[in-house]
Design a protein around this motif. Structure first.
Motif, mmCIF file in Angstrom:
data_model
loop_
_atom_site.group_PDB
_atom_site.id
_atom_site.type_symbol
_atom_site.label_atom_id
_atom_site.label_comp_id
_atom_site.label_asym_id
_atom_site.label_seq_id
_atom_site.Cartn_x
_atom_site.Cartn_y
_atom_site.Cartn_z
ATOM 1 N N SER A 1 56.708 42.648 25.378
ATOM 2 C CA SER A 1 55.979 42.527 26.638
ATOM 3 C C SER A 1 54.747 43.423 26.655
ATOM 4 O O SER A 1 54.677 44.416 25.933
ATOM 5 C CB SER A 1 56.878 42.916 27.809
ATOM 6 O OG SER A 1 58.020 42.070 27.880
ATOM 7 N N LEU A 2 53.795 43.036 27.486
ATOM 8 C CA LEU A 2 52.623 43.843 27.771
ATOM 9 C C LEU A 2 52.259 43.680 29.234
ATOM 10 O O LEU A 2 52.539 42.630 29.835
ATOM 11 C CB LEU A 2 51.414 43.406 26.921
ATOM 12 C CG LEU A 2 51.307 43.876 25.481
ATOM 13 C CD1 LEU A 2 50.112 43.205 24.809
ATOM 14 C CD2 LEU A 2 51.185 45.387 25.400
ATOM 15 N N ARG A 3 51.630 44.704 29.772
ATOM 16 C CA ARG A 3 51.144 44.628 31.156
ATOM 17 C C ARG A 3 49.660 44.972 31.150
ATOM 18 O O ARG A 3 49.261 46.066 30.751
ATOM 19 C CB ARG A 3 51.902 45.582 32.066
ATOM 20 C CG ARG A 3 51.530 45.475 33.531
ATOM 21 C CD ARG A 3 52.457 46.340 34.367
ATOM 22 N NE ARG A 3 52.236 46.194 35.798
ATOM 23 C CZ ARG A 3 51.588 47.073 36.545
ATOM 24 N NH1 ARG A 3 51.073 48.154 36.002
ATOM 25 N NH2 ARG A 3 51.457 46.871 37.857
ATOM 26 N N LEU A 4 48.872 44.025 31.590
ATOM 27 C CA LEU A 4 47.433 44.222 31.690
ATOM 28 C C LEU A 4 47.066 44.640 33.106
ATOM 29 O O LEU A 4 47.677 44.190 34.071
ATOM 30 C CB LEU A 4 46.687 42.941 31.338
ATOM 31 C CG LEU A 4 47.009 42.302 29.989
ATOM 32 C CD1 LEU A 4 46.111 41.076 29.777
ATOM 33 C CD2 LEU A 4 46.857 43.279 28.864
ATOM 34 N N SER A 5 46.041 45.487 33.190
ATOM 35 C CA SER A 5 45.544 45.939 34.484
ATOM 36 C C SER A 5 44.043 45.716 34.563
ATOM 37 O O SER A 5 43.346 45.813 33.555
ATOM 38 C CB SER A 5 45.834 47.429 34.677
ATOM 39 O OG SER A 5 47.210 47.696 34.629
ATOM 40 N N CYS A 6 43.590 45.450 35.764
ATOM 41 C CA CYS A 6 42.158 45.282 36.003
ATOM 42 C C CYS A 6 41.829 45.859 37.369
ATOM 43 O O CYS A 6 42.482 45.524 38.357
ATOM 44 C CB CYS A 6 41.767 43.812 35.951
ATOM 45 S SG CYS A 6 40.053 43.466 36.430
ATOM 46 N N VAL A 7 40.830 46.707 37.387
ATOM 47 C CA VAL A 7 40.371 47.281 38.649
ATOM 48 C C VAL A 7 38.903 46.966 38.829
ATOM 49 O O VAL A 7 38.099 47.190 37.921
ATOM 50 C CB VAL A 7 40.592 48.807 38.683
ATOM 51 C CG1 VAL A 7 40.080 49.381 39.991
ATOM 52 C CG2 VAL A 7 42.065 49.131 38.502
ATOM 53 N N ALA A 8 38.569 46.441 39.987
ATOM 54 C CA ALA A 8 37.185 46.130 40.324
ATOM 55 C C ALA A 8 36.616 47.231 41.215
ATOM 56 O O ALA A 8 37.301 47.736 42.099
ATOM 57 C CB ALA A 8 37.104 44.780 41.034
ATOM 58 N N SER A 9 35.357 47.567 40.949
ATOM 59 C CA SER A 9 34.712 48.604 41.743
ATOM 60 C C SER A 9 33.238 48.268 41.916
ATOM 61 O O SER A 9 32.706 47.392 41.232
ATOM 62 C CB SER A 9 34.861 49.966 41.070
ATOM 63 O OG SER A 9 34.227 49.972 39.800
ATOM 64 N N GLY A 10 32.572 49.000 42.838
ATOM 65 C CA GLY A 10 31.141 48.808 42.977
ATOM 66 C C GLY A 10 30.718 48.056 44.216
ATOM 67 O O GLY A 10 30.000 47.076 44.139
ATOM 68 N N GLY A 11 31.136 48.544 45.361
ATOM 69 C CA GLY A 11 30.668 47.929 46.600
ATOM 70 C C GLY A 11 31.233 46.551 46.852
ATOM 71 O O GLY A 11 30.538 45.681 47.383
ATOM 72 N N ILE A 12 32.473 46.346 46.519
ATOM 73 C CA ILE A 12 33.098 45.046 46.710
ATOM 74 C C ILE A 12 33.477 44.845 48.163
ATOM 75 O O ILE A 12 34.150 45.684 48.746
ATOM 76 C CB ILE A 12 34.326 44.915 45.805
ATOM 77 C CG1 ILE A 12 33.883 44.914 44.350
ATOM 78 C CG2 ILE A 12 35.112 43.654 46.137
ATOM 79 C CD1 ILE A 12 34.994 44.960 43.376
ATOM 80 N N ARG A 13 33.066 43.707 48.703
ATOM 81 C CA ARG A 13 33.361 43.433 50.112
ATOM 82 C C ARG A 13 34.376 42.318 50.283
ATOM 83 O O ARG A 13 35.283 42.426 51.093
ATOM 84 C CB ARG A 13 32.068 43.066 50.841
ATOM 85 C CG ARG A 13 31.068 44.198 50.918
ATOM 86 C CD ARG A 13 29.836 43.807 51.706
ATOM 87 N NE ARG A 13 28.879 44.899 51.814
ATOM 88 C CZ ARG A 13 27.712 44.803 52.449
ATOM 89 N NH1 ARG A 13 27.380 43.682 53.041
ATOM 90 N NH2 ARG A 13 26.887 45.836 52.502
ATOM 91 N N SER A 14 34.194 41.255 49.552
ATOM 92 C CA SER A 14 35.071 40.105 49.775
ATOM 93 C C SER A 14 35.346 39.387 48.462
ATOM 94 O O SER A 14 34.459 38.765 47.893
ATOM 95 C CB SER A 14 34.413 39.141 50.770
ATOM 96 O OG SER A 14 35.241 38.031 51.011
ATOM 97 N N ILE A 15 36.582 39.490 48.014
ATOM 98 C CA ILE A 15 36.980 38.809 46.787
ATOM 99 C C ILE A 15 37.564 37.450 47.149
ATOM 100 O O ILE A 15 38.528 37.366 47.903
ATOM 101 C CB ILE A 15 38.012 39.635 45.998
ATOM 102 C CG1 ILE A 15 37.403 40.968 45.552
ATOM 103 C CG2 ILE A 15 38.515 38.847 44.800
ATOM 104 C CD1 ILE A 15 38.368 41.877 44.821
ATOM 105 N N SER A 16 36.957 36.409 46.613
ATOM 106 C CA SER A 16 37.449 35.065 46.879
ATOM 107 C C SER A 16 38.653 34.748 46.007
ATOM 108 O O SER A 16 39.625 34.163 46.475
ATOM 109 C CB SER A 16 36.343 34.046 46.620
ATOM 110 O OG SER A 16 36.840 32.728 46.721
ATOM 111 N N ARG A 17 38.568 35.121 44.748
ATOM 112 C CA ARG A 17 39.701 34.953 43.858
ATOM 113 C C ARG A 17 39.574 35.943 42.716
ATOM 114 O O ARG A 17 38.495 36.443 42.413
ATOM 115 C CB ARG A 17 39.811 33.526 43.329
ATOM 116 C CG ARG A 17 38.706 33.085 42.411
ATOM 117 C CD ARG A 17 38.837 31.603 42.069
ATOM 118 N NE ARG A 17 37.974 31.235 40.963
ATOM 119 C CZ ARG A 17 37.595 29.999 40.686
ATOM 120 N NH1 ARG A 17 38.019 28.995 41.450
ATOM 121 N NH2 ARG A 17 36.824 29.734 39.658
ATOM 122 N N MET A 18 40.705 36.238 42.056
ATOM 123 C CA MET A 18 40.727 37.232 40.999
ATOM 124 C C MET A 18 41.865 36.911 40.061
ATOM 125 O O MET A 18 42.958 36.553 40.521
ATOM 126 C CB MET A 18 40.879 38.638 41.599
ATOM 127 C CG MET A 18 40.607 39.775 40.642
ATOM 128 S SD MET A 18 40.523 41.337 41.560
ATOM 129 C CE MET A 18 40.221 42.485 40.219
#
Length: 119
Positions: A17-34
């Motif tokens: 198994s593996l677990r991937l992570s992703c963090v978004a940064s930089g003035g994010i206001r509205s994420i429609s999908r990820m």
């Protein structure tokens, strides 16, 4: 400047198994999908799993039953738990975030993290 930073890739054996992570940064206001996409050598980038609008989750057929996507909305983070890995899961995994921008959308991508499954 929006940035997506992935982590968690690596070299594993079949069935592990593996677990991937992703963090978004930089003035994010509205994420429609990820979510997560994968690109195997010589093949086009393809969807693995994503949160679509609302709480809808899309999985590739190859990921159903083995992979689980989750998120922490307040952290703008998304995760991919990958179990029972197979050699065909090998590839570069990219995090994607689609953000609302005016009347349209903008797609952002991470730099990718390599996942290699050895038989």
């Amino acid at each position: 400047q929006v940035q997506l930073v992935e982590s968690g890739g690596g070299l594993v054996q079949v069935g592990e198994s593996l677990r991937l992570s992703c963090v978004a940064s930089g003035g994010i206001r509205s994420i429609s999908r990820m979510g997560w996409y994968r690109q195997a050598p010589g093949k086009p980038r393809e969807l693995v799993a994503r949160f679509a609008s609302g709480d809808v989750i899309d999985y590739a057929d190859s990921a159903k039953g083995r992979f689980t996507i989750s998120r922490e909305t307040e952290k703008n983070a998304v995760y991919l738990q990958m179990n029972s890995l197979k050699p065909e899961d090998t590839g570069v995994y990219y995090c994607n975030a689609r953000l609302r921008s005016g009347t349209g959308y903008l797609d952002y991508w991470g730099q990718g993290t390599q996942v290699t499954v050895s038989a």
